[in-house]
Enzyme design. Structure first.
Site, PDB file in Angstrom:
ATOM      1  N   ARG A  94       0.897  -1.374  -0.284  1.00  0.00           N
ATOM      2  CA  ARG A  94       0.103   0.393   0.062  1.00  0.00           C
ATOM      3  C   ARG A  94       1.057   1.146   0.080  1.00  0.00           C
ATOM      4  N   PRO A 138      16.962  14.743   8.426  1.00  0.00           N
ATOM      5  CA  PRO A 138      17.175  13.640   9.205  1.00  0.00           C
ATOM      6  C   PRO A 138      17.185  14.727  10.868  1.00  0.00           C
ATOM      7  N   GLY A 141      11.306  15.480  10.793  1.00  0.00           N
ATOM      8  CA  GLY A 141      10.512  15.200  10.063  1.00  0.00           C
ATOM      9  C   GLY A 141       8.689  15.675  10.320  1.00  0.00           C
ATOM     10  N   THR A 168      10.518   6.310   0.798  1.00  0.00           N
ATOM     11  CA  THR A 168       9.549   5.382   1.139  1.00  0.00           C
ATOM     12  C   THR A 168      10.300   5.176  -1.091  1.00  0.00           C
ATOM     13  N   ALA A 246      -2.792  11.250   0.502  1.00  0.00           N
ATOM     14  CA  ALA A 246      -1.761  10.639   1.403  1.00  0.00           C
ATOM     15  C   ALA A 246      -2.545   9.963   2.475  1.00  0.00           C
ATOM     16  N   ARG A 247      -2.430  10.659   3.501  1.00  0.00           N
ATOM     17  CA  ARG A 247      -2.637  10.444   4.562  1.00  0.00           C
ATOM     18  C   ARG A 247      -4.749  10.364   4.606  1.00  0.00           C
ATOM     19  N   GLU A 367       3.741   9.444   7.710  1.00  0.00           N
ATOM     20  CA  GLU A 367       2.339  11.167   7.382  1.00  0.00           C
ATOM     21  C   GLU A 367       1.737  11.846   8.422  1.00  0.00           C
TER      22      GLU A 367
HETATM   23  P1  TGC Z   1       0.408  25.964   8.547  1.00  0.00           P
HETATM   24  O1  TGC Z   1       2.419  26.511   8.436  1.00  0.00           O
HETATM   25  O2  TGC Z   1      -0.273  25.686   9.384  1.00  0.00           O
HETATM   26  O3  TGC Z   1       0.156  25.454   7.249  1.00  0.00           O
HETATM   27  C1  TGC Z   1       0.655  25.951   6.138  1.00  0.00           C
HETATM   28  C2  TGC Z   1      -0.168  26.154   5.266  1.00  0.00           C
HETATM   29  O4  TGC Z   1      -0.191  24.462   4.951  1.00  0.00           O
HETATM   30  C3  TGC Z   1      -1.662  24.520   4.705  1.00  0.00           C
HETATM   31  N1  TGC Z   1      -2.494  23.210   5.135  1.00  0.00           N
HETATM   32  C4  TGC Z   1      -2.323  22.416   4.952  1.00  0.00           C
HETATM   33  N2  TGC Z   1      -2.839  22.160   3.852  1.00  0.00           N
HETATM   34  C5  TGC Z   1      -3.215  20.809   3.130  1.00  0.00           C
HETATM   35  N3  TGC Z   1      -3.466  20.016   3.557  1.00  0.00           N
HETATM   36  C6  TGC Z   1      -2.921  19.754   4.755  1.00  0.00           C
HETATM   37  N4  TGC Z   1      -2.604  18.918   6.057  1.00  0.00           N
HETATM   38  C7  TGC Z   1      -2.975  21.090   5.415  1.00  0.00           C
HETATM   39  N5  TGC Z   1      -2.092  21.721   6.338  1.00  0.00           N
HETATM   40  C8  TGC Z   1      -1.416  22.734   6.595  1.00  0.00           C
HETATM   41  C9  TGC Z   1      -2.531  26.238   5.788  1.00  0.00           C
HETATM   42  O5  TGC Z   1      -3.721  25.876   5.532  1.00  0.00           O
HETATM   43  C10 TGC Z   1      -1.462  26.750   5.542  1.00  0.00           C
HETATM   44  O6  TGC Z   1      -1.404  27.269   4.130  1.00  0.00           O
HETATM   45  P2  TGC Z   1      -1.473  28.981   3.138  1.00  0.00           P
HETATM   46  O7  TGC Z   1      -2.392  29.042   2.274  1.00  0.00           O
HETATM   47  O8  TGC Z   1      -1.700  29.621   4.704  1.00  0.00           O
HETATM   48  O9  TGC Z   1       0.214  29.399   3.564  1.00  0.00           O
HETATM   49  O10 TGC Z   1       1.074  24.468   9.059  1.00  0.00           O
HETATM   50  P3  TGC Z   1       0.500  23.691  10.708  1.00  0.00           P
HETATM   51  O11 TGC Z   1       0.497  24.557  11.214  1.00  0.00           O
HETATM   52  O12 TGC Z   1      -0.398  23.747  10.069  1.00  0.00           O
HETATM   53  O13 TGC Z   1       1.694  22.858  10.157  1.00  0.00           O
HETATM   54  C11 TGC Z   1       1.910  22.191  11.268  1.00  0.00           C
HETATM   55  C12 TGC Z   1       2.338  20.502  10.723  1.00  0.00           C
HETATM   56  C13 TGC Z   1       2.483  19.625  12.419  1.00  0.00           C
HETATM   57  C14 TGC Z   1       0.371  19.738  11.430  1.00  0.00           C
HETATM   58  C15 TGC Z   1       2.697  19.928  10.078  1.00  0.00           C
HETATM   59  O14 TGC Z   1       4.196  20.545   9.235  1.00  0.00           O
HETATM   60  C16 TGC Z   1       2.414  18.625   9.930  1.00  0.00           C
HETATM   61  O15 TGC Z   1       1.566  17.986   9.047  1.00  0.00           O
HETATM   62  N6  TGC Z   1       3.643  17.604   9.969  1.00  0.00           N
HETATM   63  C17 TGC Z   1       3.704  16.639   9.599  1.00  0.00           C
HETATM   64  C18 TGC Z   1       5.013  16.076   8.536  1.00  0.00           C
HETATM   65  C19 TGC Z   1       4.617  15.285   7.519  1.00  0.00           C
HETATM   66  O16 TGC Z   1       3.659  14.780   8.179  1.00  0.00           O
HETATM   67  N7  TGC Z   1       5.328  14.438   7.250  1.00  0.00           N
HETATM   68  C20 TGC Z   1       4.958  13.563   6.084  1.00  0.00           C
HETATM   69  C21 TGC Z   1       5.864  13.356   5.480  1.00  0.00           C
HETATM   70  S1  TGC Z   1       5.645  11.863   4.040  1.00  0.00           S
HETATM   71  C22 TGC Z   1       5.533  10.436   4.815  1.00  0.00           C
HETATM   72  O17 TGC Z   1       5.526  10.445   5.861  1.00  0.00           O
HETATM   73  C23 TGC Z   1       5.912   9.480   3.759  1.00  0.00           C
HETATM   74  S2  TGC Z   1       5.030   7.824   3.836  1.00  0.00           S
HETATM   75  C24 TGC Z   1       4.577   7.435   3.093  1.00  0.00           C
HETATM   76  C25 TGC Z   1       3.877   6.017   2.673  1.00  0.00           C
HETATM   77  O18 TGC Z   1       4.754   5.156   2.491  1.00  0.00           O
HETATM   78  O19 TGC Z   1       3.143   5.325   2.485  1.00  0.00           O
HETATM   79  P1  FAD Z   2      10.272  13.524  14.553  1.00  0.00           P
HETATM   80  O1  FAD Z   2       9.864  14.318  14.210  1.00  0.00           O
HETATM   81  O2  FAD Z   2      11.694  13.610  15.471  1.00  0.00           O
HETATM   82  O3  FAD Z   2       9.530  13.059  16.199  1.00  0.00           O
HETATM   83  C1  FAD Z   2      10.126  12.560  17.273  1.00  0.00           C
HETATM   84  C2  FAD Z   2       8.562  12.452  18.709  1.00  0.00           C
HETATM   85  O4  FAD Z   2       8.504  13.413  18.538  1.00  0.00           O
HETATM   86  C3  FAD Z   2       7.595  12.483  18.016  1.00  0.00           C
HETATM   87  O5  FAD Z   2       6.965  10.923  18.406  1.00  0.00           O
HETATM   88  C4  FAD Z   2       6.958  13.052  17.689  1.00  0.00           C
HETATM   89  O6  FAD Z   2       5.000  12.781  18.290  1.00  0.00           O
HETATM   90  C5  FAD Z   2       7.048  14.145  18.665  1.00  0.00           C
HETATM   91  N1  FAD Z   2       7.055  15.057  18.460  1.00  0.00           N
HETATM   92  C6  FAD Z   2       6.723  15.731  17.487  1.00  0.00           C
HETATM   93  N2  FAD Z   2       6.271  17.164  17.788  1.00  0.00           N
HETATM   94  C7  FAD Z   2       5.313  16.977  19.082  1.00  0.00           C
HETATM   95  C8  FAD Z   2       4.988  17.824  19.806  1.00  0.00           C
HETATM   96  N3  FAD Z   2       4.637  19.137  19.765  1.00  0.00           N
HETATM   97  N4  FAD Z   2       4.519  18.276  21.161  1.00  0.00           N
HETATM   98  C9  FAD Z   2       5.418  16.497  21.625  1.00  0.00           C
HETATM   99  N5  FAD Z   2       5.952  15.647  20.598  1.00  0.00           N
HETATM  100  C10 FAD Z   2       6.322  15.677  19.654  1.00  0.00           C
HETATM  101  N6  FAD Z   2       9.077  10.980   5.222  1.00  0.00           N
HETATM  102  C11 FAD Z   2       9.024  11.570   3.430  1.00  0.00           C
HETATM  103  O7  FAD Z   2       9.876  12.769   3.583  1.00  0.00           O
HETATM  104  N7  FAD Z   2       8.661  10.825   2.623  1.00  0.00           N
HETATM  105  C12 FAD Z   2       8.770   9.741   2.395  1.00  0.00           C
HETATM  106  O8  FAD Z   2       8.733   8.756   1.223  1.00  0.00           O
HETATM  107  C13 FAD Z   2       8.369   8.355   4.120  1.00  0.00           C
HETATM  108  N8  FAD Z   2       8.755   7.288   4.098  1.00  0.00           N
HETATM  109  C14 FAD Z   2       8.668   7.029   5.071  1.00  0.00           C
HETATM  110  C15 FAD Z   2       8.403   5.950   5.249  1.00  0.00           C
HETATM  111  C16 FAD Z   2       8.955   4.589   6.277  1.00  0.00           C
HETATM  112  C17 FAD Z   2       8.929   3.582   6.813  1.00  0.00           C
HETATM  113  C18 FAD Z   2       9.054   5.162   7.589  1.00  0.00           C
HETATM  114  C19 FAD Z   2       9.106   5.407   9.591  1.00  0.00           C
HETATM  115  C20 FAD Z   2       8.580   7.229   7.753  1.00  0.00           C
HETATM  116  C21 FAD Z   2       9.178   7.179   6.305  1.00  0.00           C
HETATM  117  N9  FAD Z   2       8.655   9.221   6.031  1.00  0.00           N
HETATM  118  C22 FAD Z   2       8.812   9.364   4.906  1.00  0.00           C
HETATM  119  C23 FAD Z   2       9.197  10.087   7.402  1.00  0.00           C
HETATM  120  C24 FAD Z   2       8.064  10.158   8.408  1.00  0.00           C
HETATM  121  O9  FAD Z   2       6.827  11.463   7.832  1.00  0.00           O
HETATM  122  C25 FAD Z   2       8.786  11.002   9.641  1.00  0.00           C
HETATM  123  O10 FAD Z   2       9.096   9.667  10.104  1.00  0.00           O
HETATM  124  C26 FAD Z   2       7.303  11.138  10.603  1.00  0.00           C
HETATM  125  O11 FAD Z   2       6.865  12.186  10.189  1.00  0.00           O
HETATM  126  C27 FAD Z   2       8.254  11.875  11.736  1.00  0.00           C
HETATM  127  O12 FAD Z   2       9.211  12.658  11.342  1.00  0.00           O
HETATM  128  P2  FAD Z   2      10.809  11.741  12.586  1.00  0.00           P
HETATM  129  O13 FAD Z   2      11.153  10.493  11.773  1.00  0.00           O
HETATM  130  O14 FAD Z   2      11.749  12.623  12.138  1.00  0.00           O
HETATM  131  O15 FAD Z   2      10.143  12.380  14.264  1.00  0.00           O
END
Ligand code: TGC
Ligand code: FAD
Length: 387
Positions: A94, A138, A141, A168, A246-247, A367
């Site tokens: 997936r 690094p 995330g 990924t 994606a989420r 995600e």
């Molecule tokens: P904020 O600074 O308030 O917002 C920035 C701009 O973004 C807009 N926005 C969104 N738009 C679409 N979808 C969302 N979920 C959005 N969230 C915010 C927002 O409206 C604003 O737009 P504008 O026009 O005003 O500039 O950002 P925030 O405070 O909401 O974000 C903070 C936080 C912690 C929620 C965000 O940084 C976050 O989601 N962090 C987690 C990062 C994350 O999920 N990384 C994932 C990496 S990719 C991955 O993991 C792939 S795994 C795939 C796989 O193998 O399946």
């Molecule tokens: P960190 O952000 O360092 O978090 C460490 C801990 O702190 C966590 O427990 C978190 O919940 C906690 N934390 C964070 N913020 C707060 C807060 N404000 N208050 C309290 N606690 C907090 N990323 C991509 O870009 N592309 C990909 O394709 C992708 N694929 C992935 C595949 C796998 C198998 C894995 C494991 C990860 C992948 N990721 C990818 C990265 C993934 O999105 C990150 O691992 C994730 O977003 C968390 O970031 P981090 O690992 O740096 O942890």
């Protein structure tokens, strides 16, 4: 009339004929092609790349994008069902489809130029070009706004420097969607992975998502033309918009993993005789199984409504956060509980529970971690940003 233990509220009856057809086709693929090999793939730490052509021919890559780009033009609910049935096989399969569809094809479609769409999308839908998505770095995330990877303008080109972590498909990909900080804020770039200065290094020793490729990416003065920049978005909303897509798929996927574990544990506990009766005849096993059925049912109803909102253009990101949090937590708890119900047999990959439980450690983290999604909901209901 007895109810279906994996669909107690007959949620399937709420689906259209087309939706059921897609679910059945992907379920067949999982049963016939994924399940026979996936335990071994997990043991060997091998992504079953040989399945990609069939995944593509079923229309599962970029399934929601329009047919004019070689895609299947399916609905959000259909995409959700695809994720659910694939993850019933393995979260790694997936993941492959999520990344290709929602994190690579979607930004090219939503933020790319018409030339970029025509150049990449048909070949990506056919599985000929594989993508990866580089957002996480690094140093942390969860906070992508603090991005260090940079893109500097140099004449008609851009020069990219930095590193991405946990990516990924990194070592499978022909193109990487790389998000980088520019003078005008965060922008996205389509980087062919054979560009000089780009390297991908596979991450080993994983105990989770072993049937998936995860890599670190390094960009050392990677020079690409301006035509490789995604022109129609600037700022963090670019990558966050992809994450919402994606989420959304990940809200459905873990239901499949939970159903796989629960079905297996249900059958096992009906056959396992202890103290002269099946384990399933004990009150404690029944409470566990009943609780799993309850939680799966709630998750099924949650995602179907989310999908209907998505297809009506009314879904908002915090709804996706709630469903991702709920359904990942539901699935990991069920997988662990099922592992326990299998006793010692539960610790090998001959059964699915431990593999799903370990995979879900990634799914609940990537995600957006569980904490991130809880804080999104906290902000939604209080109006106060606690990040
Ligand atoms: P904020 O600074 O308030 O917002 C920035 C701009 O973004 C807009 N926005 C969104 N738009 C679409 N979808 C969302 N979920 C959005 N969230 C915010 C927002 O409206 C604003 O737009 P504008 O026009 O005003 O500039 O950002 P925030 O405070 O909401 O974000 C903070 C936080 C912690 C929620 C965000 O940084 C976050 O989601 N962090 C987690 C990062 C994350 O999920 N990384 C994932 C990496 S990719 C991955 O993991 C792939 S795994 C795939 C796989 O193998 O399946
Ligand atoms: P960190 O952000 O360092 O978090 C460490 C801990 O702190 C966590 O427990 C978190 O919940 C906690 N934390 C964070 N913020 C707060 C807060 N404000 N208050 C309290 N606690 C907090 N990323 C991509 O870009 N592309 C990909 O394709 C992708 N694929 C992935 C595949 C796998 C198998 C894995 C494991 C990860 C992948 N990721 C990818 C990265 C993934 O999105 C990150 O691992 C994730 O977003 C968390 O970031 P981090 O690992 O740096 O942890």
């Amino acid at each position: 009339m007895s109810l279906n233990p994996t669909d107690l509220f007959d949620v399937r009856s709420l689906l259209s004929d087309e939706e059921r057809m897609v679910q059945d086709a992907v379920a067949r693929f999982t049963d016939e092609k994924v399940l026979p090999i996936i335990g071994d793939c997990f043991d060997q730490g091998r992504f079953p790349r040989e399945l990609v052509p069939e995944v593509a021919s079923l229309g599962l890559l970029g399934s929601s994008l329009p047919e004019e780009y070689g895609c299947a033009g399916m609905s959000g609910v259909q995409y959700g069902l695809i994720c659910q049935e694939l993850e019933r096989g393995d979260s790694g399969i997936r993941s492959f489809v999520s990344v290709q569809s929602s994190l690579c094809m979607y930004p090219i479609f939503a933020y790319g130029s018409e030339e970029q769409r025509r150049e990449w999308l048909p070949r990506m839908a056919a599985g000929e070009v594989i993508g990866c998505f580089g957002l996480t770095e690094p140093h942390g995330g969860s906070d992508p706004a603090n991005m260090k990877t940079s893109a500097r303008r140099d004449g008609g080109d851009w020069v990219l420097n930095g590193a991405k972590m946990w990516i990924t498909n990194g070592n499978l990909a022909q193109i990487a969607i790389v998000w980088a900080q520019t003078e005008d804020g965060i922008q996205g770039f389509i980087v062919p992975t054979d560009t000089p200065g780009f390297t991908a290094q596979e991450i080993h020793k994983k105990m989770s998502l072993r049937a998936s490729v995860t890599s670190a990416l390094f960009l050392d003065n990677v020079r690409i033309p301006d035509a490789s920049r995604l022109p129609n978005v600037k700022g963090l909303k670019g990558p966050l918009g992809c994450l919402t897509q994606a989420r959304y798929g990940i809200t459905w996927g873990p239901i499949g993993a939970a159903i796989a574990c629960y079905s297996e544990a249900l059958e096992y506990s009906k056959e396992r005789m202890l103290f002269n009766r099946p384990v399933a005849a004990t009150q404690s096993a029944q409470i566990k199984l009943a609780d799993m059925a309850r939680r799966i049912t709630l998750a099924q109803l949650l995602v179907l409504q989310l999908g209907r909102l998505k297809d009506a253009g009314k879904m908002v990101p915090s709804q996706v956060s709630l469903a991702k949090w709920n359904n990942c937590r539901m699935a990991i708890d069920i997988a662990r509980e099922c592992r326990d119900l299998l006793g010692g047999a539960g610790i090998t990959t001959e059964h699915a529970a431990i593999r799903h439980a370990l995979n879900l450690e990634s799914v609940i983290t990537y995600e957006g971690t569980e904490t991130v999604h809880q804080l999104v909901i906290g902000r939604e209901v209080t109006g106060i940003n606690a990040f």
